[in-house]
Design a protein around this motif. Structure first.
Motif, PDB file in Angstrom:
ATOM      1  N   GLN A  61     -16.608  -5.587   9.536  1.00 42.47           N
ATOM      2  CA  GLN A  61     -15.395  -5.186   8.816  1.00 42.47           C
ATOM      3  C   GLN A  61     -14.463  -6.392   8.833  1.00 42.47           C
ATOM      4  O   GLN A  61     -13.997  -6.799   9.887  1.00 42.47           O
ATOM      5  CB  GLN A  61     -14.709  -4.012   9.526  1.00 42.47           C
ATOM      6  N   ARG A 118     -17.737  -4.575   4.961  1.00 39.79           N
ATOM      7  CA  ARG A 118     -16.598  -4.276   4.119  1.00 39.79           C
ATOM      8  C   ARG A 118     -15.560  -5.362   4.258  1.00 39.79           C
ATOM      9  O   ARG A 118     -15.329  -5.847   5.368  1.00 39.79           O
ATOM     10  CB  ARG A 118     -15.966  -3.032   4.688  1.00 39.79           C
ATOM     11  N   MET A 120     -11.455  -6.192   3.270  1.00 35.22           N
ATOM     12  CA  MET A 120     -10.177  -5.782   2.683  1.00 35.22           C
ATOM     13  C   MET A 120      -9.364  -7.038   2.443  1.00 35.22           C
ATOM     14  O   MET A 120      -9.168  -7.823   3.370  1.00 35.22           O
ATOM     15  CB  MET A 120      -9.423  -4.884   3.645  1.00 35.22           C
ATOM     16  N   ALA A 146     -11.924  -4.051  -1.048  1.00 37.42           N
ATOM     17  CA  ALA A 146     -10.686  -3.298  -1.290  1.00 37.42           C
ATOM     18  C   ALA A 146      -9.520  -4.271  -1.375  1.00 37.42           C
ATOM     19  O   ALA A 146      -9.498  -5.283  -0.674  1.00 37.42           O
ATOM     20  CB  ALA A 146     -10.448  -2.291  -0.174  1.00 37.42           C
ATOM     21  N   TRP A 147      -8.556  -3.952  -2.227  1.00 33.80           N
ATOM     22  CA  TRP A 147      -7.401  -4.840  -2.426  1.00 33.80           C
ATOM     23  C   TRP A 147      -6.126  -4.108  -2.038  1.00 33.80           C
ATOM     24  O   TRP A 147      -5.883  -2.998  -2.484  1.00 33.80           O
ATOM     25  CB  TRP A 147      -7.310  -5.237  -3.908  1.00 33.80           C
ATOM     26  N   ILE A 148      -5.345  -4.735  -1.215  1.00 34.23           N
ATOM     27  CA  ILE A 148      -4.124  -4.090  -0.742  1.00 34.23           C
ATOM     28  C   ILE A 148      -2.953  -5.048  -0.788  1.00 34.23           C
ATOM     29  O   ILE A 148      -3.057  -6.201  -0.359  1.00 34.23           O
ATOM     30  CB  ILE A 148      -4.321  -3.566   0.701  1.00 34.23           C
ATOM     31  N   LEU A 149      -1.823  -4.553  -1.279  1.00 37.04           N
ATOM     32  CA  LEU A 149      -0.610  -5.353  -1.297  1.00 37.04           C
ATOM     33  C   LEU A 149       0.093  -5.118   0.027  1.00 37.04           C
ATOM     34  O   LEU A 149       0.531  -4.009   0.306  1.00 37.04           O
ATOM     35  CB  LEU A 149       0.292  -4.863  -2.435  1.00 37.04           C
ATOM     36  N   GLY A 150       0.190  -6.134   0.843  1.00 36.66           N
ATOM     37  CA  GLY A 150       0.808  -5.926   2.151  1.00 36.66           C
ATOM     38  C   GLY A 150       1.387  -7.209   2.704  1.00 36.66           C
ATOM     39  O   GLY A 150       1.082  -8.306   2.241  1.00 36.66           O
ATOM     40  N   PHE A 157      -2.218  -1.603   8.516  1.00 39.43           N
ATOM     41  CA  PHE A 157      -3.499  -1.157   9.052  1.00 39.43           C
ATOM     42  C   PHE A 157      -3.330  -0.650  10.467  1.00 39.43           C
ATOM     43  O   PHE A 157      -2.481  -1.133  11.218  1.00 39.43           O
ATOM     44  CB  PHE A 157      -4.520  -2.298   9.036  1.00 39.43           C
ATOM     45  N   LYS A 161      -9.118  -2.131  14.259  1.00 36.00           N
ATOM     46  CA  LYS A 161      -9.924  -1.690  13.120  1.00 36.00           C
ATOM     47  C   LYS A 161     -10.946  -2.697  12.621  1.00 36.00           C
ATOM     48  O   LYS A 161     -11.926  -2.320  12.007  1.00 36.00           O
ATOM     49  CB  LYS A 161      -9.013  -1.325  11.941  1.00 36.00           C
ATOM     50  N   PHE A 162     -10.658  -4.006  12.805  1.00 38.37           N
ATOM     51  CA  PHE A 162     -11.474  -5.018  12.141  1.00 38.37           C
ATOM     52  C   PHE A 162     -12.248  -5.886  13.114  1.00 38.37           C
ATOM     53  O   PHE A 162     -11.799  -6.165  14.212  1.00 38.37           O
ATOM     54  CB  PHE A 162     -10.590  -5.907  11.255  1.00 38.37           C
TER      55      PHE A 162
ATOM     56  N   LEU B  54     -10.251   4.403   2.088  1.00 36.42           N
ATOM     57  CA  LEU B  54      -9.239   3.477   2.592  1.00 36.42           C
ATOM     58  C   LEU B  54      -8.264   4.145   3.545  1.00 36.42           C
ATOM     59  O   LEU B  54      -7.655   3.485   4.382  1.00 36.42           O
ATOM     60  CB  LEU B  54      -8.442   2.880   1.425  1.00 36.42           C
ATOM     61  N   PHE B  57      -8.243   3.370   7.142  1.00 37.04           N
ATOM     62  CA  PHE B  57      -7.713   2.102   7.620  1.00 37.04           C
ATOM     63  C   PHE B  57      -6.204   1.970   7.427  1.00 37.04           C
ATOM     64  O   PHE B  57      -5.522   1.375   8.242  1.00 37.04           O
ATOM     65  CB  PHE B  57      -8.383   0.948   6.864  1.00 37.04           C
ATOM     66  N   LEU B  58      -5.721   2.532   6.296  1.00 33.71           N
ATOM     67  CA  LEU B  58      -4.323   2.298   5.953  1.00 33.71           C
ATOM     68  C   LEU B  58      -3.372   3.166   6.762  1.00 33.71           C
ATOM     69  O   LEU B  58      -3.623   4.344   6.983  1.00 33.71           O
ATOM     70  CB  LEU B  58      -4.098   2.592   4.463  1.00 33.71           C
ATOM     71  N   VAL B  59      -2.287   2.552   7.199  1.00 34.54           N
ATOM     72  CA  VAL B  59      -1.196   3.298   7.826  1.00 34.54           C
ATOM     73  C   VAL B  59       0.109   2.780   7.244  1.00 34.54           C
ATOM     74  O   VAL B  59       0.129   1.753   6.576  1.00 34.54           O
ATOM     75  CB  VAL B  59      -1.171   3.120   9.361  1.00 34.54           C
ATOM     76  N   ILE B  91      -4.371  -0.702  -6.702  1.00 36.55           N
ATOM     77  CA  ILE B  91      -3.997  -1.484  -5.521  1.00 36.55           C
ATOM     78  C   ILE B  91      -2.802  -0.810  -4.860  1.00 36.55           C
ATOM     79  O   ILE B  91      -1.731  -0.733  -5.456  1.00 36.55           O
ATOM     80  CB  ILE B  91      -3.614  -2.933  -5.907  1.00 36.55           C
ATOM     81  N   PRO B  92      -2.972  -0.314  -3.615  1.00 37.46           N
ATOM     82  CA  PRO B  92      -1.831   0.292  -2.935  1.00 37.46           C
ATOM     83  C   PRO B  92      -0.808  -0.768  -2.559  1.00 37.46           C
ATOM     84  O   PRO B  92      -1.159  -1.824  -2.027  1.00 37.46           O
ATOM     85  CB  PRO B  92      -2.443   0.931  -1.688  1.00 37.46           C
ATOM     86  N   ASN B  93       0.444  -0.491  -2.876  1.00 33.64           N
ATOM     87  CA  ASN B  93       1.518  -1.421  -2.589  1.00 33.64           C
ATOM     88  C   ASN B  93       2.172  -1.028  -1.270  1.00 33.64           C
ATOM     89  O   ASN B  93       2.978  -0.127  -1.211  1.00 33.64           O
ATOM     90  CB  ASN B  93       2.541  -1.368  -3.735  1.00 33.64           C
ATOM     91  N   MET B  94       1.792  -1.729  -0.196  1.00 29.81           N
ATOM     92  CA  MET B  94       2.246  -1.347   1.134  1.00 29.81           C
ATOM     93  C   MET B  94       3.411  -2.197   1.638  1.00 29.81           C
ATOM     94  O   MET B  94       3.580  -2.365   2.834  1.00 29.81           O
ATOM     95  CB  MET B  94       1.082  -1.438   2.141  1.00 29.81           C
ATOM     96  N   ILE B  95       4.170  -2.726   0.718  1.00 34.01           N
ATOM     97  CA  ILE B  95       5.349  -3.491   1.144  1.00 34.01           C
ATOM     98  C   ILE B  95       6.488  -2.496   1.312  1.00 34.01           C
ATOM     99  O   ILE B  95       6.797  -1.753   0.382  1.00 34.01           O
ATOM    100  CB  ILE B  95       5.750  -4.521   0.071  1.00 34.01           C
TER     101      ILE B  95
END
Lengths: 279, 114
Positions: A61, A118, A120, A146-150, A157, A161-162, B54, B57-59, B91-95
């Motif tokens: 992961q 996987r 991310m 998977a694509w995440i804006l963070g 997260f 986890k990774f 997802l 993993f996501l919080v 795409i989840p925006n987690m900002i």
């Protein structure tokens, strides 16, 4: 939008954020082209070396932070898939004489070509992620991605986890590097590995002089000609110079709780891969 | 755009003997996944549904607590803090700055309680 206290918290740190954000917003479309031009294509080798150092096994992961356009993610998927194919080939050679019931069973078991791996991709910039997603679509990458804006300083997260956390040419753009390192430590599983590919300090005086000339005279010009953006590339070059040295960065990583921290210089120290483990 | 690609492919097939197979594959793939070519003219790709896997993993980046996916508004909701993170183009925006506050009155009550 949000409660007052939290708004104030974010306002006081967000003054620096817009500059970096705008830089990457404007360079996103030309990012890959500029990387090739500026590093004369060598960035591909650096990224390949990062993967070879990682040696991911099927089922890994991976969290790739600041990995907007997906360079590391795609390489990871390729690596794992190639490994899986090699394993399958070996299996096939050993299984030449199966009973037909076993063969029928094989058809029923849908094998995941990535073996459960996987990746991310987390980036703070929407434009970079959009480009990455388009590339993935164009090159046919679907599963395990998977694509995440963070925000690297506040990762969305859960803990532990990774297996691997990578950040390639991204950590120097983070406002609070120590926070990003702490977050990296948090989201990694025990035994997980932190890998950082970043520009660093050159150890050879001759190379250093050539590098300086190239950085300050050639790169912003290329930026203007190719991307129409002198300032962003000036920022880029300056951010590289401001980044701590290999030893300093190693200490920062150790401070975040990582152990067995090492680094490897590439191309006379123009780039370095730092590695640490959460034990 | 899709009709243009197909048109080019058709003329290529008529004109030359060996059209690039990659273009052919892409055209076939595109036509099979997008039956309504006219509607999707506006967006580059159809927005993909959010992958529920997802959620493991996501919080929430602020409280690090798990989130709930709300299909109707396509958002990830943190009930405790009363905020919702949008999902744009899959795409989840987690900002945290991008998060929207849900039930503002409820939120103020919670803040006062704490």
């Amino acid at each position: 939008m949000m409660c007052q206290a939290e708004c104030r918290h974010y306002l006081q740190f967000s003054f620096q954020l817009p500059d970096v954000y705008q830089v990457f917003e404007s360079v996103a479309k030309k990012y890959d082209v500029m990387n090739d031009m500026m590093s004369l294509g060598i960035h591909r080798v650096w990224k390949d070396l990062l993967l070879w150092k990682m040696r991911p096994f099927p089922g890994t992961q991976l969290l790739d932070v600041a990995g907007g356009t997906g360079d590391i993610a795609f390489r990871f998927l390729n690596y794992v898939q190639a490994q899986h194919q090699r394993k399958q080939k070996k299996q096939l050679r050993a299984q030449q004489n199966l009973s037909w019931e076993e063969i029928a069973r094989k058809y029923q078991n849908e094998e995941d070509s990535l073996g459960g791996s996987r990746v991310m991709v987390c980036d703070i910039n929407k434009e970079m992620l959009k480009i990455g997603k388009q590339k993935a679509h164009a090159q046919g990458y679907k599963a395990g991605l998977a694509w995440i804006l963070g925000d690297a300083e506040e990762l969305p997260f859960d803990d532990d986890k990774f297996d691997v956390y990578t950040i390639a040419f991204g950590i120097r753009n983070v406002t609070h590097i120590d926070q990003a390192l702490q977050e990296a430590h948090r989201v990694l599983k025990p035994g997980g590995r932190f890998l950082c590919l970043e520009f660093s300090q050159v150890n050879n005086p001759l190379v250093s002089r050539l590098y300086d000339v190239y950085s300050f005279q050639v790169i912003p010009v290329l930026g203007e000609v190719i991307a129409g953006d002198w300032k962003s590339y000036q920022y880029l070059v300056e951010s590289i110079r401001q980044f701590p040295s290999q030893e300093e960065f190693k200490e920062m990583i150790e401070d975040a709780g990582f152990q067995k921290v090492t680094y490897e210089n590439l191309t006379s120290g123009i780039v370095a891969i730092h590695s640490g483990f959460k034990l | 755009m899709l009709s243009g690609v197909c048109g080019r492919l058709a003329s290529a097939l008529r004109g030359t003997r060996a059209p690039p197979s990659a273009v052919a594959l892409r055209c076939v793939h595109a036509s099979s996944s997008r039956p309504s070519a006219d509607k999707s003219e506006r967006t580059e790709k159809p927005p993909r549904a959010f992958d529920q896997a997802l959620l493991e993993f996501l919080v929430c980046p602020l409280s690090k607590k798990p989130l709930r996916y709300e299909a109707s508004t396509n958002e990830l909701i943190n009930e405790e803090l009363g905020i919702a993170y949008p999902i744009i183009d899959g795409i989840p925006n987690m900002i945290p700055q991008a998060a929207r506050m849900t039930h503002q009155n409820k939120k103020q009550e919670e803040v006062e309680q704490h």
